[in-house]
Design a protein around this motif. Structure first.
Motif, PDB file in Angstrom:
ATOM      1  N   LYS A  32       0.797  -1.254  -0.022  1.00  0.00           N
ATOM      2  CA  LYS A  32       0.006   0.057  -0.075  1.00  0.00           C
ATOM      3  C   LYS A  32       0.766   1.137  -0.114  1.00  0.00           C
ATOM      4  N   LEU A  33       2.379   1.103  -0.277  1.00  0.00           N
ATOM      5  CA  LEU A  33       3.024   2.165  -0.511  1.00  0.00           C
ATOM      6  C   LEU A  33       3.570   2.676  -1.783  1.00  0.00           C
ATOM      7  N   GLY A  34       4.210   1.595  -2.480  1.00  0.00           N
ATOM      8  CA  GLY A  34       4.684   1.998  -3.845  1.00  0.00           C
ATOM      9  C   GLY A  34       5.664   3.166  -3.877  1.00  0.00           C
ATOM     10  N   THR A  35       6.781   2.821  -3.254  1.00  0.00           N
ATOM     11  CA  THR A  35       7.651   3.710  -3.012  1.00  0.00           C
ATOM     12  C   THR A  35       8.568   3.996  -4.203  1.00  0.00           C
ATOM     13  N   PHE A  36       8.595   3.283  -5.174  1.00  0.00           N
ATOM     14  CA  PHE A  36       9.313   3.211  -6.395  1.00  0.00           C
ATOM     15  C   PHE A  36       8.645   4.047  -7.506  1.00  0.00           C
ATOM     16  N   ALA A  37       8.249   5.419  -7.236  1.00  0.00           N
ATOM     17  CA  ALA A  37       7.443   6.125  -7.807  1.00  0.00           C
ATOM     18  C   ALA A  37       7.634   7.440  -7.529  1.00  0.00           C
ATOM     19  N   GLU A  38       7.507   8.708  -8.466  1.00  0.00           N
ATOM     20  CA  GLU A  38       7.853  10.066  -8.217  1.00  0.00           C
ATOM     21  C   GLU A  38       6.755  10.539  -7.303  1.00  0.00           C
ATOM     22  N   HIS A  39       5.740  10.072  -7.475  1.00  0.00           N
ATOM     23  CA  HIS A  39       4.551  10.439  -6.414  1.00  0.00           C
ATOM     24  C   HIS A  39       3.802   9.326  -5.880  1.00  0.00           C
ATOM     25  N   MET A  40       3.432   9.550  -4.549  1.00  0.00           N
ATOM     26  CA  MET A  40       2.692   8.314  -3.883  1.00  0.00           C
ATOM     27  C   MET A  40       1.252   9.002  -3.405  1.00  0.00           C
ATOM     28  N   VAL A  41      -0.025   8.066  -3.465  1.00  0.00           N
ATOM     29  CA  VAL A  41      -1.119   8.460  -2.616  1.00  0.00           C
ATOM     30  C   VAL A  41      -1.013   7.391  -1.486  1.00  0.00           C
ATOM     31  N   LEU A  42      -0.958   8.010  -0.328  1.00  0.00           N
ATOM     32  CA  LEU A  42      -0.845   7.109   0.981  1.00  0.00           C
ATOM     33  C   LEU A  42      -2.006   7.255   1.779  1.00  0.00           C
ATOM     34  N   SER A  43      -2.387   6.124   2.265  1.00  0.00           N
ATOM     35  CA  SER A  43      -3.416   6.336   3.741  1.00  0.00           C
ATOM     36  C   SER A  43      -2.608   7.018   4.641  1.00  0.00           C
ATOM     37  N   ILE A  44      -3.324   7.886   5.509  1.00  0.00           N
ATOM     38  CA  ILE A  44      -2.885   8.508   6.653  1.00  0.00           C
ATOM     39  C   ILE A  44      -2.268   7.715   7.649  1.00  0.00           C
ATOM     40  N   ASP A  45      -2.848   6.311   7.460  1.00  0.00           N
ATOM     41  CA  ASP A  45      -2.447   5.262   8.474  1.00  0.00           C
ATOM     42  C   ASP A  45      -1.007   4.826   7.956  1.00  0.00           C
ATOM     43  N   SER A  46      -0.592   5.054   7.154  1.00  0.00           N
ATOM     44  CA  SER A  46       0.927   4.403   6.533  1.00  0.00           C
ATOM     45  C   SER A  46       2.027   5.591   6.340  1.00  0.00           C
ATOM     46  N   ALA A  47       1.719   6.841   6.881  1.00  0.00           N
ATOM     47  CA  ALA A  47       2.428   7.817   6.814  1.00  0.00           C
ATOM     48  C   ALA A  47       2.871   8.409   8.337  1.00  0.00           C
ATOM     49  N   ILE A  48       4.054   8.856   8.510  1.00  0.00           N
ATOM     50  CA  ILE A  48       4.470   9.458   9.768  1.00  0.00           C
ATOM     51  C   ILE A  48       5.148  10.440   9.706  1.00  0.00           C
ATOM     52  N   LYS A  49       4.576  11.806  10.279  1.00  0.00           N
ATOM     53  CA  LYS A  49       5.545  12.964  10.076  1.00  0.00           C
ATOM     54  C   LYS A  49       6.691  12.932  10.793  1.00  0.00           C
ATOM     55  N   VAL A  50       7.575  13.584   9.954  1.00  0.00           N
ATOM     56  CA  VAL A  50       8.978  13.459  10.649  1.00  0.00           C
ATOM     57  C   VAL A  50       9.563  15.067  10.601  1.00  0.00           C
ATOM     58  N   GLN A  51      10.754  15.381  11.062  1.00  0.00           N
ATOM     59  CA  GLN A  51      11.142  16.638  11.323  1.00  0.00           C
ATOM     60  C   GLN A  51      11.909  16.870   9.704  1.00  0.00           C
ATOM     61  N   LYS A  52      11.537  18.295   9.276  1.00  0.00           N
ATOM     62  CA  LYS A  52      11.918  18.656   8.046  1.00  0.00           C
ATOM     63  C   LYS A  52      13.273  18.734   7.854  1.00  0.00           C
ATOM     64  N   ASP A  53      14.180  18.755   8.695  1.00  0.00           N
ATOM     65  CA  ASP A  53      15.733  18.864   8.668  1.00  0.00           C
ATOM     66  C   ASP A  53      16.400  17.367   8.707  1.00  0.00           C
ATOM     67  N   VAL A  54      15.537  16.213   8.561  1.00  0.00           N
ATOM     68  CA  VAL A  54      16.000  14.963   8.148  1.00  0.00           C
ATOM     69  C   VAL A  54      16.197  14.753   6.958  1.00  0.00           C
TER      70      VAL A  54
END
Length: 370
Positions: free
Chosen positions: A136-158
């Motif tokens: 449900k990710l498909g990260t080998f793509a220039e863009h992704m549509v993700l469920s909010i349940d599959s995404a975790i916010k991280v610091q912008k300087d990482v």
């Protein structure tokens, strides 16, 4: 919108990098511009059929990116947020999430089914054929549509590369040592397989205070790399490590043995058991062939020596807690994540990257995007 992705149409075929059509995110979803994607061996398991997946599929399950669009009603994210993917979604509502075991979330039951988590599709080929994003990710793509349940916010300087690696391999390997093996100060730990998972397990054992960390891998490159990440000793095989571990522990053997080879097969359990002390733990972390049922285990020794055999999924932890935690450790200099990235590739070089992985040239390859 149109974007590009690496698509697998048949088992063992080359990844096909092609233009696809990506629908707008629905309620509970976000649109993400991918910044980096880790090249994990689990994608090869999908490629070679070891792990059954619905074809055609968009590869990739380690990834990081920037939110550029929100589905209706989404308040958990804002445009411009940076995210790491979580290859196990977490709903926050099921029994397992309520117990703090988000890695066992009930939404994980849908990961091998076609389409998105809700069973509908956002990804289509140029001729209209529906595509399933891996896990449900498909990260080998220039863009992704993700469920909010599959995404975790991280610091912008990482940086993007480290943010991608914690999506699976680092969190899984580190947690195999710290959470599942429960390594404590002074322990002797054996890590079998020193690729991405094993390197993270070695770092976890070091952080936990292990006295002896033995990295086992047939690849000389990976054995040398293991020493750079915290291993104190190495060996080419478990059989060749028996005398070494016995000598380090005055015959007691290892407190824990963590199995992180490229493919976990049933014949690896007994040798790991023989390296493990009385009351010790064997942790099975790597992916095994889905249909495999046979395991070699000396049951008499297993019970008489009071040993444990544990499975480990996503580091046996809650990814919403652990991913930001591991990235904070990286920023503090306590985890080596930049150093784990041996080579970077463009999306068009995805097949080259996996050829390098299979040739033992990489600890971790990463696809980078503009």
């Amino acid at each position: 919108m149109k974007t590009r992705a690496a698509v697998l149409r048949e088992i063992s075929a080359d990844w096909s990098v092609e233009e696809i059509e990506l629908d707008e995110p629905k309620a509970g979803e976000i649109l993400v511009k991918t910044t980096a994607a880790g090249m994990c061996h689990s994608d090869e398991h999908a490629h070679d059929g070891t792990m059954p997946v619905p074809l055609p599929i968009i590869g990739g399950h380690e990834g990081a990116g920037v939110v550029i669009g929100l589905g209706p009603g989404v308040t958990e994210f804002e445009v411009g947020d940076h995210i790491s993917c979580s290859f196990i979604p977490s709903c926050g509502k099921c029994t397992w999430c309520a117990r703090g075991q988000q890695n066992l979330c009930d939404l994980g039951a849908h990961l091998m089914e076609p389409g998105m988590i809700d069973g509908t599709f956002r990804h289509h080929t140029s001729d209209g054929t529906t595509l399933t994003p891996l896990l449900k990710l498909g990260t080998f793509a220039e863009h992704m549509v993700l469920s909010i349940d599959s995404a975790i916010k991280v610091q912008k300087d990482v940086p993007a590369g480290p943010a991608a690696l914690v999506s699976c391999g680092v969190t899984t390997g580190y947690g195999s040592a710290v959470n599942r093996a429960e390594v404590t100060a002074g322990d002797t730990v054996v890590v079998v397989g020193c690729g991405g998972l094993g390197t993270a397990a070695i770092q976890g054992a070091k952080v936990a205070g292990a006295k002896n960390i033995v990295g086992i891998d047939p690849s000389e490159f990976k054995r040398e790399s293991a020493m750079e990440f915290g291993a104190t000793h190495t060996a080419p095989s478990m059989e060749e490590a028996m005398e070494l571990v016995g000598g380090l522990t005055e015959g007691v053997q290892a407190d824990s043995v963590i199995l992180t080879p490229s493919v976990l097969t049933g014949d690896l359990i007994a040798p790991a058991q023989f390296l493990t002390r009385k009351g010790g733990t064997v942790v099975a972390t790597a992916v095994a062939p889905a249909a495999q049922m046979d395991v070699q285990l000396n049951l008499f020794m297993f019970s008489m020596m009071n040993q444990e055999l544990k499975g480990c999924l996503f580091g046996s932890t809650a990814p919403r807690k652990e991913i930001p935690h591991l990235l904070s450790m990286y920023q503090a200099g306590q985890l080596k994540l930049d150093e784990m990235i041996t080579n970077t590739y463009t999306l068009d070089q995805v097949n080259e990257g996996y050829a390098d992985m299979m040739s033992n040239k990489n600890i971790r390859g990463v696809i980078t995007f503009d």
